[in-house]
Design an enzyme around this catalytic site. Structure first.
Site, PDB file in Angstrom:
ATOM      1  N   ASN A 214       1.039  -1.245   0.085  1.00  0.00           N
ATOM      2  CA  ASN A 214       0.248  -0.069  -0.433  1.00  0.00           C
ATOM      3  C   ASN A 214       0.520   1.105  -0.014  1.00  0.00           C
ATOM      4  O   ASN A 214       2.199   0.837  -0.447  1.00  0.00           O
ATOM      5  CB  ASN A 214      -0.511   0.096   1.387  1.00  0.00           C
ATOM      6  CG  ASN A 214      -0.606   0.180   2.223  1.00  0.00           C
ATOM      7  OD1 ASN A 214       0.448   0.671   2.956  1.00  0.00           O
ATOM      8  ND2 ASN A 214      -0.353  -1.927   3.357  1.00  0.00           N
ATOM      9  N   ALA A 279      -0.031   2.085  11.654  1.00  0.00           N
ATOM     10  CA  ALA A 279       0.646   1.502  10.180  1.00  0.00           C
ATOM     11  C   ALA A 279      -0.400   1.543   9.945  1.00  0.00           C
ATOM     12  O   ALA A 279      -2.089   0.245   9.908  1.00  0.00           O
ATOM     13  CB  ALA A 279       1.115  -0.075  10.285  1.00  0.00           C
ATOM     14  N   ASP A 283      -4.772  -6.806   5.064  1.00  0.00           N
ATOM     15  CA  ASP A 283      -6.119  -6.874   5.584  1.00  0.00           C
ATOM     16  C   ASP A 283      -5.711  -9.008   4.648  1.00  0.00           C
ATOM     17  O   ASP A 283      -6.820  -9.595   4.905  1.00  0.00           O
ATOM     18  CB  ASP A 283      -7.207  -6.638   4.738  1.00  0.00           C
ATOM     19  CG  ASP A 283      -7.900  -5.057   5.639  1.00  0.00           C
ATOM     20  OD1 ASP A 283      -7.171  -5.421   6.717  1.00  0.00           O
ATOM     21  OD2 ASP A 283      -8.077  -4.142   5.260  1.00  0.00           O
ATOM     22  N   ILE A 310      -3.715  -7.313  14.031  1.00  0.00           N
ATOM     23  CA  ILE A 310      -2.923  -6.904  15.434  1.00  0.00           C
ATOM     24  C   ILE A 310      -3.686  -6.425  16.395  1.00  0.00           C
ATOM     25  O   ILE A 310      -3.667  -6.833  17.605  1.00  0.00           O
ATOM     26  CB  ILE A 310      -1.564  -7.108  14.684  1.00  0.00           C
ATOM     27  CG1 ILE A 310      -1.775  -7.166  13.509  1.00  0.00           C
ATOM     28  CG2 ILE A 310      -0.446  -5.920  15.573  1.00  0.00           C
ATOM     29  CD1 ILE A 310      -0.696  -6.760  12.672  1.00  0.00           C
TER      30      ILE A 310
END
Ligand code: PMT
Length: 406
Positions: A214, A279, A283, A310
């Protein structure tokens, strides 16, 4: 509290006398440093009388009197010692010229050298002609300073000494003093915290050379780390791929994938009194990444599976009192989505940012958003990521969430 007051060469230099008195009234010790230009407007004797302290004017002044003792280590480099000894540095008035020199890191006179050596908060109170203030060069320099965490107070608007009317008046001494005291308090208001911050974007391998990634640059997480360190916090920075350079002074853990970030976060979690996840975690991950580079075919189908959440896991495993903060990157209905993620992840605070707007969010120097908790919601207007990070720290420090542990 020790305040360094840098006085630059502008007509408003005489008002720095009133600021000296105001700071002393509030219990501060004031050490005045004058530029050569300032001495054309006011004499060092004025400030010596008002501050009850010798005024510093030259980079080439004799070193401190301890040298006479002959003790090893008694020789101090004056501008370094002064910068280290104080709690806060205020420049009032700050001229357009001095602001430009500060923005570009000059150190060719005593005041600029002290500014460069100082690791304490810096407050700048500009005063100048309206056209000089509005000039794009001055505005760009001010923005550079803001992004570095320098606090700008004023200028106010009204009649100027040059005869013009507009922005450029030195802010009132009481207002400047308010900011100086608040900035000094911030230097240690997180001294008892160990903050785990994540930054950057994870990369999930497809094959030996390709990955799912990303656009996260790491800038938001790094700005948070800088703001936390400036307030005395110990920072554990876990970062994935970034384009920005991570700040010095914290513990660094470099990871690549979401699974690696999960391991690092859960390993460090017992040490943290606060966790902030800025961050951008993928996914999805590829079920069986290829060890070799895949040959080009007309179509490629990848089997993906979800990565571990997480933040959710960390929230479940945290010890009592650990504050959990997430970010929500959204392109539609950021506040509603932020509220949903706050609930679903079981965290205390979430910062919802709209990443569809140009000039904010991913890979930008600026950001905007809404802080959401079970208690309240607060808008964060468009600003540099460092200024936004300071607002987030202000919120996390003052919020009563810790008094109401989950
Ligand atoms: O790095 P920059 O270029 O400065 O850009 C900043 C930013 C836009 C990346 C940052 O402001 C931001 O919004 N970060 C969160 C991005 C994100 O992953 O949002 P999300 O809505 O998908 O996830 C919500 C939260 O869960 C985040 O705190 C995320 O870190 C966390 N998460 C997400 C997925 C996952 N598998 N595990 C997680 O812990």
């Amino acid at each position: 509290m020790k305040v360094l007051l840098g006085v630059c060469g502008g007509i408003a230099a005489y008002k720095a006398g009133e600021l000296t008195r105001e700071l002393r009234r509030r219990g501060a010790t004031v050490q005045v440093i004058m530029t050569a230009g300032a001495e054309h407007f006011v004499t060092p004797l004025t400030f010596a009388a008002l501050s009850s302290n010798q005024v510093m004017t030259s980079l080439w002044q004799p070193v401190n009197s301890d040298v006479a003792s002959g003790e090893p280590g008694a020789f101090d480099i004056e501008h370094i010692r002064v910068a280290q000894d104080a709690d806060v540095l205020v420049l009032a008035p700050a001229t357009a010229n001095f602001i430009a020199r500060l923005a570009h890191g000059f150190a060719d006179d005593l005041l600029s050298a002290i500014c460069l050596a100082a690791k304490i908060p810096i407050v700048v109170a500009p005063a100048m002609n309206v056209n000089m203030w509005l000039h794009p060069a001055t505005q760009a320099n001010i923005e550079t300073l803001r992004q570095r965490g320098v606090q700008i107070v004023g200028p106010g608007s009204g009649d100027l000494a040059c005869g013009m009317v507009g922005d450029g008046r030195l802010a009132e001494p009481t207002e400047i003093a308010d900011h100086v005291l608040a900035a000094a308090q911030r230097t240690s208001d997180m001294a008892n915290e160990t903050i785990l911050i994540t930054a950057g974007g994870t990369r999930e391998p497809i094959d030996a050379v390709r990955f799912i990634g990303n656009r996260s640059s790491g800038k938001m997480g790094f700005a948070l780390a800088e703001a936390a360190m400036a307030r005395g916090a110990k920072v554990i920075l876990i970062h994935a791929a970034t384009t920005a350079a991570p700040p010095a002074g914290c513990e660094h853990i470099h990871v690549t994938t979401a699974a690696q970030m999960e391991r690092a976060v859960l390993e460090q979690l017992p040490r943290a009194s606060m966790v902030i996840m800025a961050a951008a975690v993928s996914d999805y991950q590829v079920v069986s990444p290829h060890a070799q580079k895949l040959k080009k075919t007309t179509a490629l189908t990848l089997e993906l599976t979800q990565t571990p959440d997480i933040l959710r896991q960390a929230a479940q495993q945290r010890r009592a009192g650990t504050l959990m903060v997430g970010f929500a990157a959204e392109t539609e209905h950021p506040v509603e989505e932020g509220r949903r993620k706050l609930r679903e992840k079981g965290i205390d605070v979430i910062v919802a940012n709209d990443v569809s707007q140009p000039g904010q969010g991913f890979d930008s120097d600026q950001n905007a958003g809404t802080i959401i908790s079970a208690h309240d919601e607060r808008m964060l207007p468009l600003s540099s990521k460092r200024v936004m990070a300071e607002s987030i720290m202000d919120y996390l420090r003052t919020t009563s969430l810790r008094l109401n542990p989950r």
